[in-house]
Design a protein around this motif. Structure first.
Motif, PDB file in Angstrom:
ATOM      1  N   LEU A 127       0.821  -1.205   0.000  1.00  0.00           N
ATOM      2  CA  LEU A 127       0.000   0.000   0.000  1.00  0.00           C
ATOM      3  C   LEU A 127       0.855   1.255   0.000  1.00  0.00           C
ATOM      4  CD1 LEU A 127      -2.699   1.453   0.126  1.00  0.00           C
ATOM      5  CD2 LEU A 127      -2.723   1.111   2.600  1.00  0.00           C
ATOM      6  N   ARG A 128       1.921   1.259   0.811  1.00  0.00           N
ATOM      7  CA  ARG A 128       2.793   2.434   0.856  1.00  0.00           C
ATOM      8  C   ARG A 128       3.421   2.693  -0.515  1.00  0.00           C
ATOM      9  NH1 ARG A 128       7.310   3.166   5.459  1.00  0.00           N
ATOM     10  NH2 ARG A 128       5.394   3.615   6.639  1.00  0.00           N
ATOM     11  N   ASP A 129       3.852   1.626  -1.199  1.00  0.00           N
ATOM     12  CA  ASP A 129       4.457   1.794  -2.529  1.00  0.00           C
ATOM     13  C   ASP A 129       3.465   2.412  -3.505  1.00  0.00           C
ATOM     14  OD1 ASP A 129       6.806   0.655  -1.636  1.00  0.00           O
ATOM     15  OD2 ASP A 129       6.292  -1.355  -2.344  1.00  0.00           O
ATOM     16  N   VAL A 130       2.222   1.968  -3.436  1.00  0.00           N
ATOM     17  CA  VAL A 130       1.195   2.509  -4.331  1.00  0.00           C
ATOM     18  C   VAL A 130       0.961   3.990  -4.037  1.00  0.00           C
ATOM     19  CG1 VAL A 130      -1.239   2.381  -5.005  1.00  0.00           C
ATOM     20  CG2 VAL A 130       0.052   0.283  -4.615  1.00  0.00           C
ATOM     21  N   LEU A 131       0.832   4.336  -2.759  1.00  0.00           N
ATOM     22  CA  LEU A 131       0.591   5.734  -2.385  1.00  0.00           C
ATOM     23  C   LEU A 131       1.752   6.631  -2.791  1.00  0.00           C
ATOM     24  CD1 LEU A 131      -1.025   5.210   1.142  1.00  0.00           C
ATOM     25  CD2 LEU A 131      -2.175   5.924  -0.965  1.00  0.00           C
ATOM     26  N   GLU A 132       2.978   6.150  -2.609  1.00  0.00           N
ATOM     27  CA  GLU A 132       4.151   6.937  -3.004  1.00  0.00           C
ATOM     28  C   GLU A 132       4.177   7.156  -4.511  1.00  0.00           C
ATOM     29  OE1 GLU A 132       7.539   4.917  -1.435  1.00  0.00           O
ATOM     30  OE2 GLU A 132       7.250   5.692   0.619  1.00  0.00           O
ATOM     31  N   ALA A 133       3.804   6.126  -5.281  1.00  0.00           N
ATOM     32  CA  ALA A 133       3.774   6.265  -6.740  1.00  0.00           C
ATOM     33  C   ALA A 133       2.727   7.291  -7.167  1.00  0.00           C
ATOM     34  CB  ALA A 133       3.483   4.908  -7.384  1.00  0.00           C
ATOM     35  N   LEU A 134       1.562   7.265  -6.503  1.00  0.00           N
ATOM     36  CA  LEU A 134       0.494   8.199  -6.849  1.00  0.00           C
ATOM     37  C   LEU A 134       0.863   9.644  -6.530  1.00  0.00           C
ATOM     38  CD1 LEU A 134      -2.613   6.174  -5.596  1.00  0.00           C
ATOM     39  CD2 LEU A 134      -1.969   6.607  -7.964  1.00  0.00           C
ATOM     40  N   GLU A 135       1.733   9.836  -5.540  1.00  0.00           N
ATOM     41  CA  GLU A 135       2.135  11.195  -5.156  1.00  0.00           C
ATOM     42  C   GLU A 135       3.110  11.806  -6.152  1.00  0.00           C
ATOM     43  OE1 GLU A 135       1.088  13.159  -2.898  1.00  0.00           O
ATOM     44  OE2 GLU A 135      -0.170  11.847  -1.680  1.00  0.00           O
ATOM     45  N   GLU A 136       3.696  10.992  -7.024  1.00  0.00           N
ATOM     46  CA  GLU A 136       4.674  11.504  -7.990  1.00  0.00           C
ATOM     47  C   GLU A 136       3.966  11.821  -9.300  1.00  0.00           C
ATOM     48  OE1 GLU A 136       8.420   9.448  -8.393  1.00  0.00           O
ATOM     49  OE2 GLU A 136       8.057   8.360  -6.522  1.00  0.00           O
ATOM     50  N   ASN A 137       3.860  13.116  -9.598  1.00  0.00           N
ATOM     51  CA  ASN A 137       3.149  13.551 -10.800  1.00  0.00           C
ATOM     52  C   ASN A 137       3.732  12.926 -12.060  1.00  0.00           C
ATOM     53  OD1 ASN A 137       0.877  15.330 -11.407  1.00  0.00           O
ATOM     54  ND2 ASN A 137       2.318  16.435 -12.694  1.00  0.00           N
ATOM     55  N   VAL A 138       5.063  12.829 -12.101  1.00  0.00           N
ATOM     56  CA  VAL A 138       5.729  12.294 -13.300  1.00  0.00           C
ATOM     57  C   VAL A 138       5.367  10.826 -13.506  1.00  0.00           C
ATOM     58  CG1 VAL A 138       7.858  11.645 -12.085  1.00  0.00           C
ATOM     59  CG2 VAL A 138       7.937  12.134 -14.532  1.00  0.00           C
ATOM     60  N   VAL A 139       5.159  10.091 -12.410  1.00  0.00           N
ATOM     61  CA  VAL A 139       4.762   8.678 -12.520  1.00  0.00           C
ATOM     62  C   VAL A 139       3.371   8.576 -13.141  1.00  0.00           C
ATOM     63  CG1 VAL A 139       4.156   6.601 -11.210  1.00  0.00           C
ATOM     64  CG2 VAL A 139       6.207   7.888 -10.622  1.00  0.00           C
ATOM     65  N   LEU A 140       2.449   9.437 -12.709  1.00  0.00           N
ATOM     66  CA  LEU A 140       1.091   9.404 -13.240  1.00  0.00           C
ATOM     67  C   LEU A 140       1.069   9.819 -14.714  1.00  0.00           C
ATOM     68  CD1 LEU A 140      -0.985  10.887 -10.277  1.00  0.00           C
ATOM     69  CD2 LEU A 140      -0.540   8.505 -10.844  1.00  0.00           C
ATOM     70  N   ILE A 141       1.872  10.823 -15.066  1.00  0.00           N
ATOM     71  CA  ILE A 141       1.948  11.243 -16.471  1.00  0.00           C
ATOM     72  C   ILE A 141       2.450  10.096 -17.336  1.00  0.00           C
ATOM     73  CG2 ILE A 141       3.141  12.777 -18.094  1.00  0.00           C
ATOM     74  CD1 ILE A 141       3.191  14.844 -15.752  1.00  0.00           C
TER      75      ILE A 141
END
Length: 337
Positions: free
Chosen positions: A247-261
């Protein structure tokens, strides 16, 4: 390739596991589904599905759960996605049509999609390179103060107040507004700098200092990187869906705008509904999730993407139906504006 009976068994396992979050045994399949075969046949089919990597046994005494490969086959063989009810469609239209500008459309869409799917909703702002100028308005606020309003065909509205101008009359402001709209209306935002190149020379010499101040602010508005902005919401849904490890890994990924882009950029043809499952996602922090995304736009022009992120144990037919419907409604709202 699996025969129709094994596909039916796999489909039943996926549906039961998604609804119960419990490994599925052959006895449960016999009780809940009319598969038309004996329990022994179902057990044999489950052994075959496990050997081919479509299901797995989490521990010795348990039933089976779908693997990423199993979910992928389930999604690929879906004959239809789950349609929204009339009440849901009416609620979506009413909720989105109340938005006054692009920022509110994005905000409302994310909240709506998170509510409908019980997943994390993500939405990309329309790409700057795919927007064109619809209108520019200049509004005198005081003798040395003007408000500039830039409106694009994607619903983006930029308002800027320009201070410190030499005292100008309403007639001067009106003339500049007319010249700017003649130069820019219908032009792609990326074409604007070239279109504005000779604008000041069309104005009386005394009006040019004011025009240059307005043009400077206008150019700043045109080059803002809205296409690099992704909004998300509904992260609390992840905890409710039973995420624990990762869960922490998923939340950290979502917080990174570049990852979502990058995530939305990798979702394939923007005009189609796309599903990425588990390890199909390149980012390590999202390999316990599935992503369902679709492009949205005006007419045949796709402007950007929206979608949801959730656990692989996802109601794929319902989620895919919601994402597709919301993308279509967002396009209609943008076209209406």
């Amino acid at each position: 390739m699996l025969d129709d009976r094994k596909l039916a068994v796999l489909r039943a396992i996926v549906e039961d596991y998604v609804s119960t979050n419990e490994p599925v045994g052959s006895k449960a399949l016999v009780e809940r589904h009319k598969l038309g075969v004996s329990p022994a046949t179902i057990r044999n089919d489950m052994v075959a599905l496990e050997e081919q990597g479509y299901i797995a046994q989490p521990h010795t005494s348990a039933g089976r759960v779908p693997t990423d490969k199993g979910y992928r086959l389930f999604v690929d063989r879906l004959s239809t996605v789950k349609p929204l009810s009339k009440a849901e469609r009416r609620a979506i239209e009413t909720f989105l049509s109340g938005a006054l500008d692009l920022d509110e459309i994005v905000s409302r869409t994310v909240r709506l999609l998170a509510h409908l799917t019980r997943q994390v909703a993500i939405m990309q702002y329309p790409s700057l390179t795919r927007s064109c100028v619809q209108h520019i308005e200049l509004v005198p606020l005081a003798p040395q103060r003007v408000m500039m309003v830039l409106i694009t065909n994607t619903g983006r509205v930029e308002q800027r107040v320009i201070d410190g101008l030499a005292e100008v009359s309403d007639d001067v402001v009106e003339n500049l507004r007319r010249v700017l709209n003649r130069a820019l209306a219908g032009k792609w935002l990326t074409e604007a700098p070239q279109a504005l190149a000779g604008v000041t020379s069309q104005l009386p010499v005394d009006d040019r200092p004011m025009a240059e101040s307005v043009l400077s602010v206008l150019m700043e508005s045109l080059v803002e990187k809205h296409e690099e902005k992704v909004v998300f919401g509904g992260t609390s849904n992840l905890a409710a869906m039973g995420f624990s490890a990762g869960l922490r890994d998923v939340l950290e990924a979502l917080e990174e705008n570049v990852v979502l882009i990058r995530l939305l950029g990798e979702m394939g043809d923007a005009s189609m509904l796309t599903v990425r499952i588990g390890t199909e996602n390149a980012h390590e922090g999202l390999q316990a999730t599935s992503v369902v995304a679709a492009g949205y736009g005006i007419g045949d022009q796709t402007l950007a993407k929206l979608g949801v992120v959730g656990p692989t144990r996802m109601d794929y037919p319902g989620t895919m139906g919601a994402v597709r419907a919301v993308a279509r409604y967002v396009g209609q709202i943008l076209a209406g504006q």
